[in-house]
Each structure stands twice: as C-alpha cells, then as structure tokens.
Design a protein around this motif. Structure first.
Motif, mmCIF file in Angstrom:
data_model
loop_
_atom_site.group_PDB
_atom_site.id
_atom_site.type_symbol
_atom_site.label_atom_id
_atom_site.label_comp_id
_atom_site.label_asym_id
_atom_site.label_seq_id
_atom_site.Cartn_x
_atom_site.Cartn_y
_atom_site.Cartn_z
ATOM 1 N N CYS A 1 19.441 -10.742 11.682
ATOM 2 C CA CYS A 1 19.248 -10.818 13.129
ATOM 3 C C CYS A 1 19.102 -12.259 13.612
ATOM 4 O O CYS A 1 18.501 -13.096 12.936
ATOM 5 C CB CYS A 1 18.010 -10.030 13.532
ATOM 6 N N ASN A 2 19.647 -12.498 14.791
ATOM 7 C CA ASN A 2 19.473 -13.796 15.433
ATOM 8 C C ASN A 2 18.075 -13.877 16.044
ATOM 9 O O ASN A 2 17.627 -12.954 16.714
ATOM 10 C CB ASN A 2 20.516 -13.995 16.535
ATOM 11 N N HIS A 3 17.389 -14.964 15.796
ATOM 12 C CA HIS A 3 16.092 -15.248 16.418
ATOM 13 C C HIS A 3 15.011 -14.231 16.055
ATOM 14 O O HIS A 3 14.045 -14.072 16.796
ATOM 15 C CB HIS A 3 16.231 -15.313 17.945
ATOM 16 N N CYS A 4 15.152 -13.530 14.939
ATOM 17 C CA CYS A 4 14.112 -12.588 14.513
ATOM 18 C C CYS A 4 14.124 -12.461 12.996
ATOM 19 O O CYS A 4 15.187 -12.270 12.397
ATOM 20 C CB CYS A 4 14.314 -11.211 15.151
ATOM 21 N N SER A 5 12.956 -12.562 12.392
ATOM 22 C CA SER A 5 12.832 -12.387 10.942
ATOM 23 C C SER A 5 11.678 -11.429 10.637
ATOM 24 O O SER A 5 10.968 -11.583 9.644
ATOM 25 C CB SER A 5 12.585 -13.736 10.258
ATOM 26 N N ALA A 6 11.509 -10.425 11.523
ATOM 27 C CA ALA A 6 10.381 -9.506 11.380
ATOM 28 C C ALA A 6 10.510 -8.602 10.157
ATOM 29 O O ALA A 6 9.502 -8.215 9.562
ATOM 30 C CB ALA A 6 10.244 -8.655 12.642
ATOM 31 N N CYS A 7 11.730 -8.244 9.771
ATOM 32 C CA CYS A 7 11.937 -7.377 8.602
ATOM 33 C C CYS A 7 11.808 -8.197 7.325
ATOM 34 O O CYS A 7 12.649 -9.060 7.043
ATOM 35 C CB CYS A 7 13.312 -6.721 8.656
ATOM 36 N N VAL A 8 10.775 -7.917 6.556
ATOM 37 C CA VAL A 8 10.505 -8.686 5.337
ATOM 38 C C VAL A 8 10.621 -7.771 4.122
ATOM 39 O O VAL A 8 9.915 -6.762 4.036
ATOM 40 C CB VAL A 8 9.091 -9.301 5.383
ATOM 41 N N PRO A 9 11.512 -8.066 3.169
ATOM 42 C CA PRO A 9 11.583 -7.267 1.947
ATOM 43 C C PRO A 9 10.270 -7.363 1.170
ATOM 44 O O PRO A 9 9.660 -8.431 1.080
ATOM 45 C CB PRO A 9 12.733 -7.918 1.162
ATOM 46 N N VAL A 10 9.824 -6.231 0.612
ATOM 47 C CA VAL A 10 8.583 -6.220 -0.166
ATOM 48 C C VAL A 10 8.798 -5.508 -1.501
ATOM 49 O O VAL A 10 9.634 -4.606 -1.616
ATOM 50 C CB VAL A 10 7.428 -5.540 0.602
ATOM 51 N N ARG A 11 8.029 -5.932 -2.485
ATOM 52 C CA ARG A 11 8.046 -5.282 -3.788
ATOM 53 C C ARG A 11 6.649 -5.402 -4.402
ATOM 54 O O ARG A 11 5.864 -6.283 -4.034
ATOM 55 C CB ARG A 11 9.098 -5.908 -4.715
ATOM 56 N N VAL A 12 6.352 -4.521 -5.334
ATOM 57 C CA VAL A 12 5.048 -4.529 -5.999
ATOM 58 C C VAL A 12 5.241 -4.935 -7.456
ATOM 59 O O VAL A 12 6.036 -4.312 -8.174
ATOM 60 C CB VAL A 12 4.392 -3.136 -5.939
ATOM 61 N N PRO A 13 4.537 -5.982 -7.915
ATOM 62 C CA PRO A 13 4.550 -6.324 -9.342
ATOM 63 C C PRO A 13 3.662 -5.319 -10.084
ATOM 64 O O PRO A 13 2.437 -5.401 -10.036
ATOM 65 C CB PRO A 13 3.961 -7.745 -9.369
ATOM 66 N N VAL A 14 4.284 -4.363 -10.739
ATOM 67 C CA VAL A 14 3.556 -3.175 -11.190
ATOM 68 C C VAL A 14 2.479 -3.472 -12.236
ATOM 69 O O VAL A 14 1.470 -2.764 -12.307
ATOM 70 C CB VAL A 14 4.533 -2.107 -11.734
ATOM 71 N N ASN A 15 2.660 -4.508 -13.025
ATOM 72 C CA ASN A 15 1.666 -4.796 -14.054
ATOM 73 C C ASN A 15 0.406 -5.439 -13.491
ATOM 74 O O ASN A 15 -0.596 -5.550 -14.193
ATOM 75 C CB ASN A 15 2.288 -5.691 -15.134
ATOM 76 N N GLN A 16 0.462 -5.855 -12.228
ATOM 77 C CA GLN A 16 -0.719 -6.385 -11.559
ATOM 78 C C GLN A 16 -1.348 -5.375 -10.608
ATOM 79 O O GLN A 16 -2.438 -5.607 -10.077
ATOM 80 C CB GLN A 16 -0.350 -7.644 -10.766
ATOM 81 N N PHE A 17 -0.674 -4.253 -10.395
ATOM 82 C CA PHE A 17 -1.137 -3.277 -9.415
ATOM 83 C C PHE A 17 -2.444 -2.624 -9.840
ATOM 84 O O PHE A 17 -2.633 -2.262 -10.996
ATOM 85 C CB PHE A 17 -0.084 -2.185 -9.230
ATOM 86 N N LYS A 18 -3.350 -2.482 -8.858
ATOM 87 C CA LYS A 18 -4.612 -1.781 -9.072
ATOM 88 C C LYS A 18 -4.789 -0.782 -7.931
ATOM 89 O O LYS A 18 -4.859 -1.171 -6.768
ATOM 90 C CB LYS A 18 -5.777 -2.757 -9.128
ATOM 91 N N PRO A 19 -4.863 0.510 -8.245
ATOM 92 C CA PRO A 19 -4.976 1.516 -7.190
ATOM 93 C C PRO A 19 -6.306 1.416 -6.447
ATOM 94 O O PRO A 19 -7.347 1.115 -7.040
ATOM 95 C CB PRO A 19 -4.856 2.846 -7.940
ATOM 96 N N SER A 20 -6.247 1.678 -5.147
ATOM 97 C CA SER A 20 -7.458 1.703 -4.332
ATOM 98 C C SER A 20 -8.206 3.007 -4.584
ATOM 99 O O SER A 20 -7.718 3.910 -5.275
ATOM 100 C CB SER A 20 -7.088 1.591 -2.865
ATOM 101 N N ARG A 21 -9.363 3.142 -3.985
ATOM 102 C CA ARG A 21 -10.144 4.378 -4.146
ATOM 103 C C ARG A 21 -9.383 5.580 -3.605
ATOM 104 O O ARG A 21 -9.333 6.636 -4.241
ATOM 105 C CB ARG A 21 -11.485 4.246 -3.423
ATOM 106 N N SER A 22 -8.783 5.402 -2.441
ATOM 107 C CA SER A 22 -8.039 6.528 -1.864
ATOM 108 C C SER A 22 -6.820 6.874 -2.707
ATOM 109 O O SER A 22 -6.472 8.055 -2.856
ATOM 110 C CB SER A 22 -7.621 6.205 -0.427
ATOM 111 N N GLN A 23 -6.159 5.874 -3.273
ATOM 112 C CA GLN A 23 -5.009 6.138 -4.139
ATOM 113 C C GLN A 23 -5.438 6.842 -5.425
ATOM 114 O O GLN A 23 -4.725 7.718 -5.923
ATOM 115 C CB GLN A 23 -4.285 4.825 -4.435
ATOM 116 N N LYS A 24 -6.606 6.499 -5.939
ATOM 117 C CA LYS A 24 -7.125 7.197 -7.118
ATOM 118 C C LYS A 24 -7.404 8.660 -6.799
ATOM 119 O O LYS A 24 -7.161 9.547 -7.623
ATOM 120 C CB LYS A 24 -8.398 6.510 -7.619
ATOM 121 N N ARG A 25 -7.905 8.921 -5.587
ATOM 122 C CA ARG A 25 -8.160 10.308 -5.186
ATOM 123 C C ARG A 25 -6.856 11.097 -5.087
ATOM 124 O O ARG A 25 -6.792 12.274 -5.466
ATOM 125 C CB ARG A 25 -8.895 10.337 -3.843
ATOM 126 N N ILE A 26 -5.810 10.431 -4.586
ATOM 127 C CA ILE A 26 -4.511 11.094 -4.471
ATOM 128 C C ILE A 26 -3.933 11.385 -5.849
ATOM 129 O O ILE A 26 -3.364 12.465 -6.084
ATOM 130 C CB ILE A 26 -3.549 10.236 -3.626
#
Length: 238
Positions: free
Chosen positions: A61-86
């Motif tokens: 897009c011209n004049h906009c960079s709001a869309c940012v690609p994201v990824r999770v480095p899985v070996n550093q991931f730590k689930p939150s309390r709510s994620q543990k409940r899920i």
C-alpha cells in the motif's frame, strides 16, 4: 522451477481496505504462472508473503504500513494462564492429520462457520467453488488437521509446512462450541506441532495494531514482527 530472482510480481489497483475503514489498499501478487515449491514458498514467507489458494501475496500500500507480518518463535513461547486453561479444556480431543482434499463434512462446517461468524467478510456467502479455490487447491506442503469430540468433527485447521516453520492458513470450527476456544487451541496445537517437527516458527499472517480482529495474534508471546524487512521482537510504534 522459479526462484526469487526470476519471479515476476504484479500489483492490484487500489481497492477498499478490508480491515481499516476509509483506507485504500494495494496488494502485490506473485505471477500465478510461477512454479512455487516449498523452498521458494519458505523464502517468500520470510519476506512477509502469504498464500491463498494458488496465490501468493503481501500488502503493498501507498502511504500505509499498518499490516505487519507476525510469527512466533516456538522454542521461546510460554503459554499464558488463559492459554493453559484452554489446553487443559481440550485434553481428550481426537486430532488427526489428513490430506488437503475436499470433504463434504469439512465444507458443511466451513459454511456454518462463515455464515455465523463472518457474514460481514469477503468470504460471505460461502460456496463450494470458493472453498475449493481458497483452501483445497494450493501448495503440495499443505495438510489439514481435524479436531473431533466424541467422533464429531468440530474444527479444521489448514496448515502449510515451510522449511523453517508452519504457516497457519486458516482455521474454522463449530460456532456452537465457542467455550472450547478452538481458534486459540489450534494455534497452541500448531506451536507444539512445530516443535515435534523441529521447526522454529509459526507464521500467523498480518497484524494491524488498530484492528481488534487481529489482536489475538500478539497473545502468543514472544511474537516477532517483520519491520523494514527484518524480524524483530519490538512491537511497531513503541
């Protein structure tokens, strides 16, 4: 076989943005005639491209960079309390990996999901043709994951395997079983599947800070953002 050096890209005309009101968007596509194998797809993903059916794209897009690609480095991931409940809530689900083939039960669940959850989106109204072109047709590295409860199909995740991770293409589930938080559970399952396959990342697509529909993507911490063609843990505009 195509390579990054030989690829041809096309940009669409400006169109209404699907996520930000009163904004115009432009999308860059890889030439649909290009032959994209797992190696090339992996390189494109590192550069922020996504796949929809046979199309590989990223915002341009011209004049906009709001869309940012994201990824999770899985070996550093730590689930939150709510994620543990899920995770605990979904112990006992029957999970199986299947080929990316059309299945009527899959489509029926997808149709119900789109009608009840996304009737205001680009994929409404659903059709078999649209479903096939979006999720069934695509890359050889694609696989489906079925989530069942007491033998009944309650969710499906469509996933691509890359050289360095998994790309979460799409997940749909029975909207009548919202208490299981299957959308969240699917991502948590994919994080663990990355580890089982000795892969480093799960790619979650684009995140927009001001878009509530995308807030969930930064709840899997830590999360990396692609900014100025470099992956960083620093959230944009902070």
């Amino acid at each position: 076989m195509s390579s990054l050096q030989t690829l041809i890209f096309y940009a669409t005309p400006e169109h209404n943005c699907s996520y930000l009101e009163a904004k115009k968007a432009t999308t860059m596509f890889v030439d649909p005639k290009a032959s994209v194998d797992k190696e090339l797809y992996s390189k494109l993903s590192v550069l922020g491209f996504r796949r929809s059916g046979n199309h590989y794209y990223r915002p341009h897009c011209n004049h906009c960079s709001a869309c940012v690609p994201v990824r999770v480095p899985v070996n550093q991931f730590k689930p939150s309390r709510s994620q543990k409940r899920i995770l605990k809530k979904n112990i006992g689900l029957e999970i199986s990996i299947t080929p990316p083939e059309f299945c009527q039960k899959h489509y029926d669940l997808y149709e119900k999901y789109i009608i009840e959850r996304h009737s205001d989106g680009d994929m409404y109204p659903p059709s078999e043709e649209q479903y096939r072109s979006f999720l069934v047709e695509g890359n050889p590295s694609t696989f489906f994951v079925e989530f069942k409860y007491k033998g009944e199909l309650i969710g499906v995740s469509v996933i691509d395997e890359l050289n360095d991770g998994l790309s979460a293409v799409y997940t749909y589930f029975d909207p009548d079983i919202s208490d299981r938080s299957l959308g969240v559970y699917s991502v948590l399952w994919q994080i663990e599947e990355c580890k089982r396959r000795s892969l480093d990342h799960i790619y979650l697509g684009y995140w927009i800070k001001s878009c509530r529909k995308m807030e969930y993507k930064t709840l899997y911490k830590p999360v990396e953002f692609l900014i100025s063609n470099k992956w960083t843990l620093q959230e944009p505009n902070k």
